[in-house]
Write a protein that holds these residues in place. Structure first.
Motif, PDB file in Angstrom:
ATOM      1  N   SER A   1       0.866  -1.178   0.000  1.00 18.59           N
ATOM      2  CA  SER A   1       0.000   0.000   0.000  1.00 18.59           C
ATOM      3  C   SER A   1       0.898   1.223   0.000  1.00 18.59           C
ATOM      4  CB  SER A   1      -0.921   0.003   1.227  1.00 18.59           C
ATOM      5  OG  SER A   1      -1.749   1.134   1.226  1.00 18.59           O
ATOM      6  N   LEU A   2       0.829   1.998  -1.065  1.00 18.47           N
ATOM      7  CA  LEU A   2       1.674   3.170  -1.216  1.00 18.47           C
ATOM      8  C   LEU A   2       0.787   4.386  -1.464  1.00 18.47           C
ATOM      9  CD1 LEU A   2       4.577   4.273  -1.471  1.00 18.47           C
ATOM     10  CD2 LEU A   2       4.457   3.790  -3.924  1.00 18.47           C
ATOM     11  N   LEU A   3       1.004   5.438  -0.671  1.00 18.64           N
ATOM     12  CA  LEU A   3       0.191   6.649  -0.758  1.00 18.64           C
ATOM     13  C   LEU A   3      -1.286   6.353  -0.521  1.00 18.64           C
ATOM     14  CD1 LEU A   3       1.850   8.309  -3.901  1.00 18.64           C
ATOM     15  CD2 LEU A   3       2.360   8.717  -1.475  1.00 18.64           C
ATOM     16  N   GLY A   4      -1.555   5.336   0.305  1.00 21.75           N
ATOM     17  CA  GLY A   4      -2.932   4.970   0.593  1.00 21.75           C
ATOM     18  C   GLY A   4      -3.614   4.181  -0.498  1.00 21.75           C
ATOM     19  N   VAL A   5      -2.880   3.789  -1.535  1.00 18.85           N
ATOM     20  CA  VAL A   5      -3.448   3.063  -2.672  1.00 18.85           C
ATOM     21  C   VAL A   5      -2.964   1.619  -2.619  1.00 18.85           C
ATOM     22  CG1 VAL A   5      -3.608   2.940  -5.187  1.00 18.85           C
ATOM     23  CG2 VAL A   5      -3.534   5.161  -4.043  1.00 18.85           C
ATOM     24  N   GLY A   6      -3.893   0.658  -2.817  1.00 18.02           N
ATOM     25  CA  GLY A   6      -3.593  -0.753  -2.679  1.00 18.02           C
ATOM     26  C   GLY A   6      -2.766  -1.322  -3.816  1.00 18.02           C
ATOM     27  N   GLY A   7      -2.359  -2.581  -3.631  1.00 20.32           N
ATOM     28  CA  GLY A   7      -1.431  -3.218  -4.553  1.00 20.32           C
ATOM     29  C   GLY A   7      -1.982  -3.499  -5.933  1.00 20.32           C
ATOM     30  N   ALA A   8      -3.306  -3.661  -6.069  1.00 16.22           N
ATOM     31  CA  ALA A   8      -3.863  -3.976  -7.386  1.00 16.22           C
ATOM     32  C   ALA A   8      -3.580  -2.852  -8.388  1.00 16.22           C
ATOM     33  CB  ALA A   8      -5.368  -4.220  -7.277  1.00 16.22           C
ATOM     34  N   PHE A   9      -3.727  -1.620  -7.938  1.00 19.29           N
ATOM     35  CA  PHE A   9      -3.455  -0.489  -8.835  1.00 19.29           C
ATOM     36  C   PHE A   9      -1.987  -0.440  -9.205  1.00 19.29           C
ATOM     37  CE2 PHE A   9      -1.954   3.873  -9.338  1.00 19.29           C
ATOM     38  CZ  PHE A   9      -2.736   4.301 -10.406  1.00 19.29           C
ATOM     39  N   TRP A  10      -1.100  -0.608  -8.209  1.00 19.18           N
ATOM     40  CA  TRP A  10       0.325  -0.514  -8.483  1.00 19.18           C
ATOM     41  C   TRP A  10       0.798  -1.681  -9.350  1.00 19.18           C
ATOM     42  CZ3 TRP A  10       1.659   4.117  -7.946  1.00 19.18           C
ATOM     43  CH2 TRP A  10       1.217   4.892  -6.880  1.00 19.18           C
ATOM     44  N   GLY A  11       0.192  -2.854  -9.171  1.00 26.54           N
ATOM     45  CA  GLY A  11       0.544  -3.972 -10.032  1.00 26.54           C
ATOM     46  C   GLY A  11       0.172  -3.713 -11.477  1.00 26.54           C
ATOM     47  N   LEU A  12      -1.025  -3.170 -11.679  1.00 25.54           N
ATOM     48  CA  LEU A  12      -1.459  -2.837 -13.036  1.00 25.54           C
ATOM     49  C   LEU A  12      -0.558  -1.775 -13.643  1.00 25.54           C
ATOM     50  CD1 LEU A  12      -3.712  -3.260 -15.184  1.00 25.54           C
ATOM     51  CD2 LEU A  12      -4.931  -1.365 -14.110  1.00 25.54           C
ATOM     52  N   ALA A  13      -0.225  -0.746 -12.852  1.00 26.57           N
ATOM     53  CA  ALA A  13       0.630   0.325 -13.360  1.00 26.57           C
ATOM     54  C   ALA A  13       2.027  -0.186 -13.676  1.00 26.57           C
ATOM     55  CB  ALA A  13       0.690   1.461 -12.327  1.00 26.57           C
ATOM     56  N   ALA A  14       2.578  -1.023 -12.801  1.00 26.94           N
ATOM     57  CA  ALA A  14       3.936  -1.537 -13.024  1.00 26.94           C
ATOM     58  C   ALA A  14       3.994  -2.432 -14.259  1.00 26.94           C
ATOM     59  CB  ALA A  14       4.414  -2.304 -11.792  1.00 26.94           C
ATOM     60  N   GLY A  15       3.037  -3.318 -14.396  1.00 29.34           N
ATOM     61  CA  GLY A  15       3.057  -4.223 -15.537  1.00 29.34           C
ATOM     62  C   GLY A  15       2.846  -3.506 -16.854  1.00 29.34           C
ATOM     63  N   TRP A  16       1.911  -2.585 -16.880  1.00 30.30           N
ATOM     64  CA  TRP A  16       1.643  -1.853 -18.114  1.00 30.30           C
ATOM     65  C   TRP A  16       2.843  -0.986 -18.494  1.00 30.30           C
ATOM     66  CZ3 TRP A  16      -3.891   0.450 -19.065  1.00 30.30           C
ATOM     67  CH2 TRP A  16      -4.120   0.525 -20.447  1.00 30.30           C
ATOM     68  N   SER A  17       3.477  -0.364 -17.481  1.00 30.73           N
ATOM     69  CA  SER A  17       4.661   0.458 -17.754  1.00 30.73           C
ATOM     70  C   SER A  17       5.793  -0.387 -18.317  1.00 30.73           C
ATOM     71  CB  SER A  17       5.125   1.154 -16.465  1.00 30.73           C
ATOM     72  OG  SER A  17       4.120   2.021 -15.979  1.00 30.73           O
ATOM     73  N   MET A  18       5.988  -1.556 -17.752  1.00 31.08           N
ATOM     74  CA  MET A  18       7.054  -2.418 -18.256  1.00 31.08           C
ATOM     75  C   MET A  18       6.741  -2.904 -19.667  1.00 31.08           C
ATOM     76  SD  MET A  18       8.725  -5.792 -16.494  1.00 31.08           S
ATOM     77  CE  MET A  18      10.118  -6.622 -17.278  1.00 31.08           C
ATOM     78  N   LEU A  19       5.483  -3.183 -19.926  1.00 27.84           N
ATOM     79  CA  LEU A  19       5.102  -3.632 -21.261  1.00 27.84           C
ATOM     80  C   LEU A  19       5.394  -2.554 -22.293  1.00 27.84           C
ATOM     81  CD1 LEU A  19       3.737  -6.048 -22.718  1.00 27.84           C
ATOM     82  CD2 LEU A  19       1.585  -4.807 -22.483  1.00 27.84           C
ATOM     83  N   LEU A  20       5.099  -1.312 -21.961  1.00 24.15           N
ATOM     84  CA  LEU A  20       5.345  -0.209 -22.890  1.00 24.15           C
ATOM     85  C   LEU A  20       6.836   0.101 -23.006  1.00 24.15           C
ATOM     86  CD1 LEU A  20       2.450   2.225 -21.840  1.00 24.15           C
ATOM     87  CD2 LEU A  20       2.553   0.760 -23.873  1.00 24.15           C
ATOM     88  N   LEU A  21       7.548   0.013 -21.892  1.00 23.17           N
ATOM     89  CA  LEU A  21       8.956   0.389 -21.878  1.00 23.17           C
ATOM     90  C   LEU A  21       9.818  -0.586 -22.659  1.00 23.17           C
ATOM     91  CD1 LEU A  21      11.065   2.371 -20.751  1.00 23.17           C
ATOM     92  CD2 LEU A  21      11.260   0.877 -18.743  1.00 23.17           C
ATOM     93  N   PHE A  22       9.519  -1.865 -22.548  1.00 16.67           N
ATOM     94  CA  PHE A  22      10.359  -2.883 -23.163  1.00 16.67           C
ATOM     95  C   PHE A  22       9.732  -3.507 -24.406  1.00 16.67           C
ATOM     96  CE2 PHE A  22      11.769  -2.695 -18.762  1.00 16.67           C
ATOM     97  CZ  PHE A  22      13.136  -2.598 -18.925  1.00 16.67           C
ATOM     98  N   ARG A  23       8.710  -2.877 -24.928  1.00 16.74           N
ATOM     99  CA  ARG A  23       8.109  -3.405 -26.153  1.00 16.74           C
ATOM    100  C   ARG A  23       9.124  -3.338 -27.283  1.00 16.74           C
ATOM    101  NH1 ARG A  23       3.003  -4.320 -28.029  1.00 16.74           N
ATOM    102  NH2 ARG A  23       2.116  -3.469 -26.116  1.00 16.74           N
ATOM    103  N   ARG A  24       9.357  -4.479 -27.899  1.00 13.46           N
ATOM    104  CA  ARG A  24      10.318  -4.522 -28.991  1.00 13.46           C
ATOM    105  C   ARG A  24       9.691  -4.018 -30.276  1.00 13.46           C
ATOM    106  NH1 ARG A  24      11.337  -9.532 -26.575  1.00 13.46           N
ATOM    107  NH2 ARG A  24      10.154 -10.615 -28.188  1.00 13.46           N
ATOM    108  N   ARG A  25      10.488  -3.280 -31.005  1.00 12.43           N
ATOM    109  CA  ARG A  25      10.035  -2.758 -32.291  1.00 12.43           C
ATOM    110  C   ARG A  25      10.871  -3.375 -33.408  1.00 12.43           C
ATOM    111  NH1 ARG A  25       9.525   3.708 -30.852  1.00 12.43           N
ATOM    112  NH2 ARG A  25       7.930   3.471 -29.221  1.00 12.43           N
ATOM    113  N   PRO A  26      10.281  -3.600 -34.573  1.00 10.45           N
ATOM    114  CA  PRO A  26      11.060  -4.156 -35.688  1.00 10.45           C
ATOM    115  C   PRO A  26      12.226  -3.255 -36.047  1.00 10.45           C
ATOM    116  CG  PRO A  26       8.695  -4.209 -36.144  1.00 10.45           C
ATOM    117  CD  PRO A  26       8.878  -3.370 -34.923  1.00 10.45           C
TER     118      PRO A  26
END
Length: 405
Positions: A357-382
Motif C-alpha cells: 500500500s503506497l500513498l494509501g493506494v492498494g497493490g492492485a493499482f500498483w501492479g497494473l501500473a507496473a506491468g503496463w509500464s514495463m510492457l510499454l517500456l520494453f516493447r520490442r520494435r522491428p
C-alpha cells in the motif's frame, strides 16, 4: 411436466451453487475494508437482492439466459486491499463509483473499448495476484486448524473428483458441521435480514486504490468472460443493456454495503447450457429462476454471517480459497500465454500479490501500473535496416507476422 420443471430446477441449482460457493469471499471482503457484522450481513443481502432483480428484469426483457452474480474477484480484491483511508464510508463511496463506471461503460461505448484495450495478460496477472493470498489460505488452515480444515479439504477433493459443481458447497457444509460441533458460545447477532445504510464519502486513495481496480476486475474477470460463455452457447449478450442495469443496481446497493454485481461467468453455463433445457429458447426461465432464488437466499444473510463469525477466520478464508482455485488457474494461464508479454505479466502478478500500500493506494493499482509500464517500456520494435547502396530495398513479406512485444 418434466420439461417445464427442468429450467426451474436448473435455476434453483444455479442460485444455490452461486451463493454457497462464494458468499464467504464476499463476507471476508466486506469485513476486510471495514464493515462490522451488521454492515457485512446487509451487504450480502443487498447483493442477493440486486442480482435477483437484475436477472429477472434482463431475462424477461431479452428472453435469453442472462445469469447475474456478485463480483467474486471483486470481493477477493477487497480482501487484498484491506482497510482504506476513510474507513467503511469511503469503501461504500468506492462501491457507488464502481456502479457509476459500470453503467457509464454501457452508455458510452468508448469507455468499454478503453477497458478492453488493457492488455489481456496484464489484466489476468492482476487478477491472479489478487486471488493468490486467498488461495493459499487452505494450506495455512491445514497448519493452524488441522482438525477443522482437514475434513473440509478432503470433502472438496472427493467432490471435485466426482461431482465438481458441488465441491465448494460440499466443503462449506462440512465446515458448517465442524463449526457447529466445536463452537463454544453463540454469536450475538440478528439472524433476521436487516439493511444497514451508510452515507458514502469519497477520498482520492479509495477512488484510485479501490474503485478503479474494482471496476476493472469486474469488467475484465466477470462481464467480458460472461459474454463469452453466452456466445459459446449461441447467445449474443446485450452487453450495453446488461452493463447499464447492473451498474445501476451496484450504485443503488452500495449504501447498503453491496460492492458490485455483473454478468455471471462461472455459473452462467448452468443456466445457458443444454442441461437447463433442450430448447435454447426456454433457457431464460432458468436465469430468471436463479434470480428469484438468489433474492430469497439473501434472507439468510444474517444466518450466513453468524456462521462465518463462529468459525476461525482462517477457516472462512480456506473455504473461499478453495472456491477461487479454478479462477486462479485460469488467470495464471491467461497471464503467461503470450511470450512477449510474459515478463510484464509476472511483474504485475508479483507487485499485486505483494499487497503493498503506497500513498494509501492498494497493490492492485500498483501492479497494473507496473506491468503496463514495463510492457510499454520494453516493447520490442522491428529493426529498420538500410539496404546496401545500389540495391533496391526488398519488399516486405505480406504474410510474415509482425513481432509484437
Amino acid at each position: 411436466m418434466a420439461g417445464r420443471l427442468q429450467p426451474v430446477l436448473a435455476g434453483a441449482v444455479t442460485a444455490l451453487v452461486g451463493f454457497a460457493s462464494s458468499f464467504t469471499v464476499v463476507l471476508a471482503g466486506l469485513r476486510a475494508v471495514g464493515a462490522d457484522r451488521a454492515q457485512a450481513a446487509s451487504g450480502l443481502l443487498a447483493l442477493c437482492v440486486a442480482t435477483g432483480c437484475c436477472a429477472v428484469w434482463l431475462g424477461l426483457r431479452h428472453r435469453i439466459p442472462l445469469t447475474i452474480a456478485w463480483s467474486t474477484p471483486g470481493a477477493a480484491l477487497l480482501v487484498a486491499t484491506g482497510p482504506v483511508p476513510g474507513g467503511w464510508p469511503a469503501a461504500v463511496g468506492a462501491f457507488l463509483l464502481t456502479g457509476v463506471l459500470i453503467a457509464a461503460a454501457g452508455l458510452v461505448p468508448a469507455l468499454g473499448r478503453a477497458v478492453a484495450a488493457i492488455p489481456g495478460p496484464i489484466a489476468s496477472a492482476m487478477l491472479a495476484g489478487v486471488l493468490l493470498p486467498l488461495c493459499t489460505a487452505p494450506v495455512r488452515a491445514l497448519v493452524e486448524v488441522p482438525r477443522l480444515a482437514g475434513p473440509v479439504v478432503l470433502a472438496w477433493l472427493v467432490l471435485h473428483r466426482f461431482a465438481r459443481r458441488w465441491a465448494v458447497p460440499g466443503a462449506l457444509a462440512v465446515a458448517a458441521v465442524a463449526i457447529a460441533l466445536t463452537a463454544s458460545a453463540p454469536v450475538r447477532t440478528h439472524l433476521a435480514p436487516a439493511v444497514a445504510l451508510t452515507a458514502p464519502t469519497w477520498t482520492g486513495s479509495a477512488v484510485v486504490g479501490l474503485a478503479l481496480p474494482l471496476f476493472l476486475v469486474t469488467m475484465a474477470a466477470q462481464n467480458v468472460p460472461g459474454t463469452a460463455v453466452l456466445a459459446g452457447y449461441g447467445y449474443r449478450a446485450p452487453l450495453g443493456s446488461a452493463l447499464r442495469v447492473t451498474g445501476l443496481a451496484t450504485a443503488l446497493g452500495a449504501p447498503a454495503g453491496g460492492h458490485a454485481v455483473n454478468l455471471a461467468a462461472i455459473t452462467a453455463a448452468l443456466a445457458a447450457g443444454p442441461d437447463a433445457h433442450p430448447d435454447p429458447d426456454r433457457r431464460w426461465i432458468a436465469s430468471v429462476t436463479a434470480g428469484i432464488g438468489m433474492a430469497l437466499l439473501g434472507l439468510g444473510a444474517g444466518v450466513a454471517t453468524a456462521l462465518v463469525l463462529l468459525s476461525p477466520p482462517i477457516l472462512v478464508e480456506a473455504v473461499a480459497g478453495l472456491a477461487l482455485l479454478g479462477a486462479l488457474a485460469g488467470a495464471v494461464a491467461a497471464a503467461v500465454a503470450e511470450p512477449d508479454a510474459r515478463e510484464a505479466a509476472v511483474v504485475t502478478f508479483v507487485v499485486t500479490a505483494a499487497g503493498i500500500s503506497l500513498l494509501g493506494v492498494g497493490g492492485a493499482f500498483w501492479g497494473l501500473a507496473a506491468g503496463w509500464s514495463m510492457l510499454l517500456l520494453f516493447r520490442r520494435r522491428p529493426a529498420r535496416t538500410t539496404p546496401p547502396a545500389g540495391r533496391d530495398e526488398p519488399e516486405a513479406d505480406p504474410v510474415a507476422p509482425a513481432r509484437v512485444g
